[in-house]
Design a protein around this motif. Structure first.
Motif, PDB file in Angstrom:
ATOM      1  N   MET A 742      15.461  11.336  -5.899  1.00 50.75           N
ATOM      2  CA  MET A 742      15.058  10.189  -6.717  1.00 50.75           C
ATOM      3  C   MET A 742      13.964   9.393  -5.997  1.00 50.75           C
ATOM      4  N   ARG A 743      14.010   9.374  -4.665  1.00 59.02           N
ATOM      5  CA  ARG A 743      12.950   8.709  -3.910  1.00 59.02           C
ATOM      6  C   ARG A 743      11.645   9.503  -3.948  1.00 59.02           C
ATOM      7  N   GLY A 744      11.768  10.802  -4.174  1.00 61.61           N
ATOM      8  CA  GLY A 744      10.579  11.650  -4.252  1.00 61.61           C
ATOM      9  C   GLY A 744       9.974  11.740  -5.639  1.00 61.61           C
ATOM     10  N   THR A 745      10.622  11.160  -6.642  1.00 63.58           N
ATOM     11  CA  THR A 745      10.120  11.239  -8.014  1.00 63.58           C
ATOM     12  C   THR A 745       8.843  10.410  -8.148  1.00 63.58           C
ATOM     13  N   PHE A 746       7.802  11.012  -8.696  1.00 64.59           N
ATOM     14  CA  PHE A 746       6.452  10.444  -8.815  1.00 64.59           C
ATOM     15  C   PHE A 746       5.857  10.131  -7.433  1.00 64.59           C
ATOM     16  N   ALA A 747       6.240  10.903  -6.414  1.00 66.18           N
ATOM     17  CA  ALA A 747       5.781  10.625  -5.048  1.00 66.18           C
ATOM     18  C   ALA A 747       4.677  11.567  -4.587  1.00 66.18           C
ATOM     19  N   ASN A 748       4.142  12.393  -5.484  1.00 65.69           N
ATOM     20  CA  ASN A 748       3.054  13.292  -5.100  1.00 65.69           C
ATOM     21  C   ASN A 748       1.867  12.482  -4.574  1.00 65.69           C
ATOM     22  N   VAL A 749       1.283  12.926  -3.461  1.00 65.70           N
ATOM     23  CA  VAL A 749       0.206  12.155  -2.829  1.00 65.70           C
ATOM     24  C   VAL A 749      -1.066  12.135  -3.666  1.00 65.70           C
ATOM     25  N   ARG A 750      -1.154  12.986  -4.694  1.00 64.61           N
ATOM     26  CA  ARG A 750      -2.356  13.030  -5.533  1.00 64.61           C
ATOM     27  C   ARG A 750      -2.135  12.446  -6.934  1.00 64.61           C
ATOM     28  N   ILE A 751      -0.940  11.973  -7.240  1.00 65.98           N
ATOM     29  CA  ILE A 751      -0.712  11.433  -8.580  1.00 65.98           C
ATOM     30  C   ILE A 751      -1.487  10.122  -8.737  1.00 65.98           C
ATOM     31  N   LYS A 752      -2.025   9.906  -9.936  1.00 70.96           N
ATOM     32  CA  LYS A 752      -2.884   8.744 -10.183  1.00 70.96           C
ATOM     33  C   LYS A 752      -2.261   7.888 -11.284  1.00 70.96           C
ATOM     34  N   ASN A 753      -1.751   6.737 -10.916  1.00 67.01           N
ATOM     35  CA  ASN A 753      -1.172   5.786 -11.863  1.00 67.01           C
ATOM     36  C   ASN A 753      -2.300   4.895 -12.377  1.00 67.01           C
ATOM     37  N   LEU A 754      -2.584   4.970 -13.665  1.00 67.79           N
ATOM     38  CA  LEU A 754      -3.702   4.232 -14.241  1.00 67.79           C
ATOM     39  C   LEU A 754      -3.442   2.734 -14.306  1.00 67.79           C
ATOM     40  N   MET A 755      -2.230   2.307 -13.977  1.00 67.51           N
ATOM     41  CA  MET A 755      -1.946   0.875 -13.860  1.00 67.51           C
ATOM     42  C   MET A 755      -2.625   0.286 -12.622  1.00 67.51           C
ATOM     43  N   PRO A 757      -5.536  -0.715 -10.328  1.00 73.02           N
ATOM     44  CA  PRO A 757      -6.952  -0.961 -10.629  1.00 73.02           C
ATOM     45  C   PRO A 757      -7.884  -0.041  -9.830  1.00 73.02           C
ATOM     46  N   LEU A 758      -9.066   0.207 -10.389  1.00 73.29           N
ATOM     47  CA  LEU A 758     -10.089   0.980  -9.696  1.00 73.29           C
ATOM     48  C   LEU A 758     -10.591   0.209  -8.484  1.00 73.29           C
ATOM     49  N   GLN A 759     -10.986   0.984  -7.450  1.00 72.71           N
ATOM     50  CA  GLN A 759     -11.597   0.374  -6.280  1.00 72.71           C
ATOM     51  C   GLN A 759     -13.089   0.177  -6.533  1.00 72.71           C
ATOM     52  N   ALA A 760     -13.756  -0.447  -5.593  1.00 80.22           N
ATOM     53  CA  ALA A 760     -15.177  -0.770  -5.764  1.00 80.22           C
ATOM     54  C   ALA A 760     -16.030   0.471  -5.976  1.00 80.22           C
ATOM     55  N   ASP A 761     -15.630   1.605  -5.379  1.00 78.84           N
ATOM     56  CA  ASP A 761     -16.424   2.834  -5.514  1.00 78.84           C
ATOM     57  C   ASP A 761     -16.062   3.639  -6.762  1.00 78.84           C
ATOM     58  N   GLY A 762     -15.210   3.078  -7.603  1.00 77.24           N
ATOM     59  CA  GLY A 762     -14.853   3.755  -8.850  1.00 77.24           C
ATOM     60  C   GLY A 762     -13.673   4.699  -8.735  1.00 77.24           C
ATOM     61  N   THR A 763     -13.117   4.879  -7.542  1.00 80.10           N
ATOM     62  CA  THR A 763     -11.951   5.741  -7.371  1.00 80.10           C
ATOM     63  C   THR A 763     -10.687   4.900  -7.448  1.00 80.10           C
ATOM     64  N   ARG A 764      -9.563   5.594  -7.558  1.00 77.79           N
ATOM     65  CA  ARG A 764      -8.274   4.906  -7.688  1.00 77.79           C
ATOM     66  C   ARG A 764      -7.353   5.358  -6.552  1.00 77.79           C
ATOM     67  N   ILE A 765      -6.609   4.427  -5.971  1.00 82.51           N
ATOM     68  CA  ILE A 765      -5.663   4.793  -4.919  1.00 82.51           C
ATOM     69  C   ILE A 765      -4.678   5.809  -5.489  1.00 82.51           C
ATOM     70  N   GLU A 766      -4.490   6.911  -4.765  1.00 82.47           N
ATOM     71  CA  GLU A 766      -3.598   7.977  -5.212  1.00 82.47           C
ATOM     72  C   GLU A 766      -2.237   7.821  -4.543  1.00 82.47           C
ATOM     73  N   GLY A 767      -1.237   8.446  -5.157  1.00 86.54           N
ATOM     74  CA  GLY A 767       0.112   8.407  -4.609  1.00 86.54           C
ATOM     75  C   GLY A 767       1.044   7.648  -5.528  1.00 86.54           C
TER      76      GLY A 767
END
Length: 923
Positions: A742-755, A757-767
């Motif tokens: 249950m702690r590992g659910t949605f814990a992939n280091v590459r998953i992108k939660n669109l909630m 916000p985008l960073q200044a360079d247009g990318t989004r923090i992953e995980g």
């Protein structure tokens, strides 16, 4: 039960044996069967026009008629299957057996052990919870590539595997003695699907205890479900079977039919022949790309035509294996002479083969259909002569790339945005060279893992022999593989080693670094093992897009290795070729692999064409690979006295004592179990979004199988419980413990939660990060979920197209439920994950066409109500009310993806497991 409905119980000539599946039958030469030709006559229907796959399922429905779970209506509805009818009826399909792999098999065993606990607590016999069909678990997912490029790699990797997984293996040993029909194939034998193809599948079965009035045994075809999506590999030999979640498999084991919505059947006509030098891998990647575009999700795909008839069974099995990648429930090839030839070459007995052939002929099911013989929902055609050398990637198996376009495609994707499958990098750094701390030059596009792996290809002698022949020519011309590239050979069967040794090709593969490292899934499942610390540091420091090339079936983000962002599927010979090249930034069609010696002994450029083996060279060695005696010898000794498995000791008894363990824990799904289900929820009020995700969120994103990060909620829990980082193992190996999963659910280091916000360079923090509402605090998804549960706030997950694609991973649904998620709302669902959500009591809801979280401009700070499911009906409409932060409201219609009446029952019981347990304890 024995019945004579429609006068269908008939006799046939079974040959000389009984076909029991043991290889030791001694029958009379006459068998009984439930005759489909007779059923057609009784109902005045031309059943021979039905797809072969539908007829085989119809046989199961007819044979298992009991007028309770399976009625005349079920039989007649399916017998009247029409190619383009509206699909509303469900089929109760009783399977002959169940196959498991250990990552999914261990939590399944834990669930059944917990059911026995409930039975004991309620004063009933724990043995009332018992598999009613044969169950085979193959331990193939646990071995990792820690050691490689050395002669003792196999031995060392297996010793580490047993050291890490002792608690899990002890639990399996308990299961072997507790359940009468539960068999475990130990580590080091092979991959479940290859063992299934080469050994478990016997063509037809018989029930010794069930005979007709003349005492003839009742024969029936092999059918199954498996807790791995690539169970479909068995379709290559005409066996009905597909992957299900562990929760569905548990129900099937315990005597419940597998319920499925009556499917469309897509006819796939293969014409012509493959051109010289093309492989089954090139073909399957082409088929996968084509069928994904044709949107065949949830359908049966049935191959037919002259091209299909010309394809050897190992090539058919490769195509069937990747049915999950093209989205179909099955990729089915009917039984014909080539199927029988494969059974002969892999050591099945003549008695079994006679019964198999004669049964299918008696049922009018034998032979590859020609064009026009079958009525399909629609027909897709592929001319085999149009297939070209191919890879697929860098993030999805359906994204085929022609070999000659590989360099250009990588170059384009390097700077493309993530939304277009790219890496959002500046092209100016594409060719920039860096150095690791130990002085190794490294660039974008460098290949750091090259693995001959996976059931998809290692079951196919032609492509493995091609890899060996290519290695031989490469070594003879003086080519080599750079020592920093992690190369490995992990076949799906010990038979592979036998024929590579017999043909003299093993030494050449070893000289290029492809030493035998394991018999198991390894790199394809995410068990590639780590790279060197220096390589990891350099990749992270310089944000490099490094690559892996593997002969696998899955290349989703962070699956192969968390730091390798470009992962390409390829045939085994291309894996070797790219290992030699060392980079995907070389066009193997026009540029040399490297410098070597020509036939004249002079140093020159060596091209792929110089070392690529001919079809004739491969064919000459195939007779060595398909040797019945080798197969018989291999599977005659599944364990050897004194081996590592024999030394594992499990507890005894009919119930498990649940010793303290970070691997195995008593599941929480039956806590406070009552015989009378509590009333199901009729609405969801004031819910919050736990995550908003885009398209193609896979079960790897939802419930990763690979490495556990130290700083993740699961990693922190392990450390708190005294586990060192070196002993973390993987998420997959710890699926028997819900605290980790249950702690590992949605814990992939590459998953992108669109909630987020985008960073200044247009990318989004992953995980696995989300924003808790209304506080706006950034938390791990697990921590936010626990806070919402404590606050009494229900949650919803939003997804895009193809939500839940990938592995048949029931923990993707179990973990979602344990995080308190009440509903998942997506644009479309992959078949198995949708079913698993229902099976765990989570509502799968689908946006209407053209609507998505993006078109609704959801930010994540809204609250939500769900209404309209007071009296649930399959595929009814419900309403989502969005309460925005600015005070406005919007009502959105949704489609309830509870698809069948039995799924309504499952949901109202809180899931399939409580439903089945109540049924068993009642009766």
């Amino acid at each position: 039960m024995l019945h004579t409905l429609y006068n269908t119980l008939k006799e046939f000539d079974s040959g000389t044996g009984t076909g029991t599946g043991t290889g030791t039958g001694t029958g009379t030469g006459t068998g009984a069967f439930y005759s489909l030709p007779q059923l057609g006559q009784a109902l005045n229907l031309k059943l021979e026009r039905l797809p072969v796959s539908i007829r085989l399922i119809l046989e199961s429905v007819l044979r298992n008629y009991d007028d309770l779970k399976i009625t005349r209506t079920h039989i007649e509805q399916l017998a009247n299957w029409k190619p383009n009818a509206i699909r509303t009826e469900e089929i109760p399909f009783v399977v002959a057996r169940v196959v498991l792999q250990d990552f999914t098999g261990v939590p399944l065993l834990a669930d059944i052990a917990a059911m026995r606990d409930v039975a004991k607590q309620m004063g009933q016999d724990p043995k009332s919870i018992e598999p009613l069909v044969p169950v085979d678990l193959v331990v193939d997912h646990s071995v990792q590539i820690d050691y490689f490029r050395r002669e003792d790699a196999l031995d060392l990797n297996m010793k580490l595997e047993f050291q890490r997984n002792q608690e899990r293996y002890q639990f399996m040993k308990w299961g072997m003695q507790a359940f009468d029909t539960f068999r475990v194939v130990p580590p080091g034998i092979g991959i479940v699907h290859q063992v299934n193809l080469e050994y478990f599948a016997r063509g037809v079965h018989q029930k010794k205890e069930l005979t007709d009035p003349r005492h003839n045994p009742i024969y029936y075809p092999d059918t199954l479900v498996g807790t791995d999506s690539h169970t479909t590999m068995i379709n290559g030999i005409g066996v009905i079977g597909w992957g299900v979640g562990g929760i569905e498999a548990e129900a099937a084991m315990l005597g419940q039919p597998v319920y499925l919505l009556t499917p469309d059947v897509i006819g796939f006509e293969l014409k012509g022949q493959l051109r010289e030098g093309l492989t089954a891998t090139d073909l399957v990647l082409t088929v996968t790309e084509l069928l994904r575009k044709e949107k065949v999700v949830g359908t049966f795909v049935e191959f037919f035509g002259e091209g299909a008839a010309s394809i050897a069974v190992p090539d058919r099995a490769t195509i069937s294996n990747m049915a999950p990648e093209y989205g179909a429930t099955m990729g089915f090839f009917p039984v014909d002479d080539k199927t029988i030839e494969y059974f002969e070459n892999t050591g099945r007995t003549s008695k079994e083969i006679d019964a198999f052939r004669n049964y299918f002929k008696a049922q009018h099911l034998y032979g590859m259909p020609a064009a026009g013989q079958i009525d399909y929902t629609r027909i897709i055609t592929l001319d085999l002569a149009t297939v070209t050398p191919s890879l697929a990637g860098p993030k999805r198996p359906q994204d085929r790339i022609e070999l000659g376009q590989m360099k250009q495609t990588f170059t384009e994707l390097f700077s493309k945005p993530v939304t277009e499958n790219g890496f959002s990098k500046d092209n100016s750094v594409l060719d920039q060279a860096y150095k690791t701390r130990d002085g190794l030059p490294i660039k974008n596009g460098d290949i750091l893992i090259a693995a001959i792996t996976s059931c998809t290809n290692t079951s196919n002698p032609s492509v493995l022999l091609a890899a060996g022949l290519l290695a031989k020519k490469a070594v003879e011309m003086g080519l080599s593989v750079a020592p920093h590239i992690k190369t490995s050979l992990a076949p799906g069967s010990r038979v592979v080693t036998e024929y590579l040794n017999a043909t003299g090709l093993t030494p050449y593969l070893e000289k290029l670094g492809f030493t035998l490292a394991a018999y198991g899934c390894t790199t394809c499942i995410g068990n590639a093992g780590d790279l060197t610390p220096a390589l990891n540091e350099a990749i992270i420091q310089h944000d490099l897009v490094a690559a892996a090339v593997l002969s696998g079936n899955r290349n989703f983000e962070a699956r192969i290795h968390p730091n390798l962002r470009a992962n390409f599927l390829a045939s085994p010979p291309l894996v070797v070729a790219y290992a030699i090249a060392g980079t995907v930034m070389r066009d193997l069609m026009t540029e040399p692999l490297g410098q070597g010696k020509g036939k004249d002994g002079k140093v020159r450029d060596i091209y792929l064409g110089d070392i690529w083996p001919s079809s004739q060279e491969i064919h000459q060695l195939l007779k060595v690979a398909l040797n019945a005696e080798v197969f018989k010898k291999n599977y005659a000794q599944l364990t050897q006295k004194g081996d590592l498995w024999s030394k594992i000791e499990g507890i005894e008894g009919q119930t498990y004592n649940w010793p303290k363990s970070t691997y195995i824990a008593q599941p929480p799904f039956f806590t406070d179990f009552r015989m009378q289900p509590t009333a199901p929820q009729t609405s969801v009020k004031n819910a919050r979004a736990l995550g908003i995700f885009g398209d193609s969120v896979t079960t790897d994103h939802i419930s990763p199988a690979g490495a556990i990060k130290e700083t993740s909620p699961a990693g922190l829990w392990l450390q708190k419980n005294g586990v060192l980082k070196a002993d973390f193992n993987s998420y997959g190996s710890r699926r028997g413990n819900h605290e980790i999963m249950m702690r590992g659910t949605f814990a992939n280091v590459r998953i992108k939660n669109l909630m987020v916000p985008l960073q200044a360079d247009g990318t989004r923090i992953e995980g696995g990060i989300t924003l808790h509402q209304p506080s706006g605090e950034a938390l791990s998804i697990y921590d936010a979920a626990m806070r919402y549960i404590a606050e009494g706030v229900p949650t919803i997950v939003f997804g895009g197209e193809e939500y839940g694609t990938g592995s048949s991973r029931d923990w993707a649904a179990k973990g979602t439920q344990l995080l308190g998620v009440k509903a998942v709302i997506a644009c479309s669902f992959e078949r198995i994950h949708r079913s698993n959500l229902v099976g765990m009591g989570v509502l799968p809801l689908q946006f209407m066409t053209g609507v998505s979280a993006q078109t609704l401009k959801l930010r994540g700070d809204e609250s939500f109500d769900l209404e309209g499911f007071e009296h649930i009906k399959p595929q009814q409409q419900v309403t989502l009310t969005i309460h925005r932060a600015n005070g406005t409201q919007q009502r959105v219609p949704l489609l309830l993806r509870i698809d069948t009446p039995i799924e309504v029952d499952y949901y109202q019981h809180g899931g399939i497991l409580p439903f089945v347990l109540r049924s068993l304890l009642t009766h």
